[in-house]
Write an enzyme that holds these catalytic residues in place. Structure first.
Site, short mmCIF file in Angstrom:
data_model
loop_
_atom_site.label_atom_id
_atom_site.label_comp_id
_atom_site.label_asym_id
_atom_site.label_seq_id
_atom_site.Cartn_x
_atom_site.Cartn_y
_atom_site.Cartn_z
N TYR A 1 0.82 -1.22 0.00
CA TYR A 1 0.00 0.00 0.00
C TYR A 1 0.85 1.25 0.00
CZ TYR A 1 -4.06 -2.88 1.39
OH TYR A 1 -5.07 -3.81 1.47
N HIS B 1 -1.41 -12.07 0.64
CA HIS B 1 -2.30 -11.10 -0.01
C HIS B 1 -2.99 -11.66 -1.24
CE1 HIS B 1 -2.64 -6.45 -0.64
NE2 HIS B 1 -3.80 -7.05 -0.79
#
Length: 315
Positions: free
Chosen positions: A43, A124
């Site tokens: 991110y 993820h």
């Protein structure tokens, strides 16, 4: 103090949300009893073409370093496997879930977060180029070393999760005890493309709800529960994929329930998510204190049984 029943999503901390604002949001969240903070090592790389991400983790780490003692009050959730590496288009050029990649990723996350352990580590995205045994062994080493407390799978197909858990059981390793997928009160048409959803397997289905509901070891975390503000903001219309009769019916009953309990549609959606069976943990991203206050009040809302039943019965 009752802990808020949601995780604070920090995807845009350090990019769209500047550091002072992020610090203020984190402070208010913890002051209100919040403890779950969700991020990822990637991110938000897509907002900064010259980077591989890490912005959010660095902001959280700086906040933790400047708040002595607060690390003991929060539980950090981060993800590995999707961070871009090298040249080429993502997701083909992501780090993946090899033993080497996992070791490097966790070292980077611990450094950026200024901590010696991650409470909940998510893979993820799945990585079919690596055996489940290699990934599972690498994750087990992290648990054994104390660097990680629990394991979760984000955006994985359910059969891969169950197979990975079987591999872990067979080897005596800690396995996945949480799933993270996208979910809200309304859903797009089956098979429709949603512009902001890049994960093919990133949706909660009835099968997943049944799977989680029948296994006490599993927790379900859900992202984009408020569909990027589309429930309440005129400037954030629902994507075309949500244009179908089921949405119309569900929004109508959502309006009725919100009016009866004196809450916003966002707050009713959060109460519906957190108070159902199985109960889920919504991950809510906010960029202002007002949004955070609305979320805190929504997560604290308990829907009367009859109103919940009305929401559930509408399809």
């Amino acid at each position: 103090m009752t802990r808020p029943r949601f995780a604070l999503g920090t995807m845009h901390f350090g990019t769209r949300v500047d550091r002072p604002t992020a610090f203020g949001l984190l402070d208010r969240f913890v002051d209100a009893g919040g403890s779950l903070i969700d991020t990822a090592n990637c991110y938000a790389f897509w907002t900064d073409p010259e980077s591989a991400g890490g912005h959010s983790e660095r902001v959280i780490g700086a906040w933790l370093a400047s708040r002595p003692g607060v690390r003991d009050r929060v539980r950090l959730s981060t993800k590995v496997g999707a961070q871009p590496i090298g040249d080429g288009d993502w997701p083909a050029n992501r780090e993946g879930l090899s033993a080497t990649a996992i070791k490097s990723a966790i070292e980077g996350s611990l450094d950026r977060l200024h901590t010696d352990h991650i409470d909940l580590l998510w893979t993820h995205m799945e990585d079919r180029s690596v055996s489940l045994e290699e990934t599972g062994s690498a994750l087990a080493l992290l648990i054994g070393s104390g660097a990680v407390g629990r394991l979760g799978a984000s955006n994985h197909p359910l059969w891969r999760v169950e197979r990975a858990r079987g591999v872990a059981r067979a080897n005596g390793w800690p396995g996945y005890s949480a799933l993270q997928l996208r979910h809200s009160y309304i859903a797009p048409r089956p098979g429709a493309t949603v512009p902001d959803q890049g994960h093919r397997f990133g949706w909660v289905t009835d099968e997943i709800l049944d799977y989680v509901g029948s296994d006490r070891e599993l927790a379900l975390w859900v992202y984009t529960p408020l569909i990027n503000g589309s429930y309440t903001r005129d400037d954030r219309p629902l994507p075309e994929a949500y244009d179908h009769p089921g949405t119309t019916r569900r929004l109508a009953v959502l309006n009725e329930v919100a009016s009866e309990v004196g809450a916003t549609r966002n707050q009713v959606v959060l109460a519906w998510l957190t108070g159902g069976e199985p109960a889920v943990t919504p991950i809510v991203g906010v960029s202002t204190v007002a949004q955070l206050e609305e979320t805190l009040n929504g997560a604290a809302l308990v829907l009367p049984t009859k109103l919940r039943a009305r929401l559930d019965a509408t399809t």
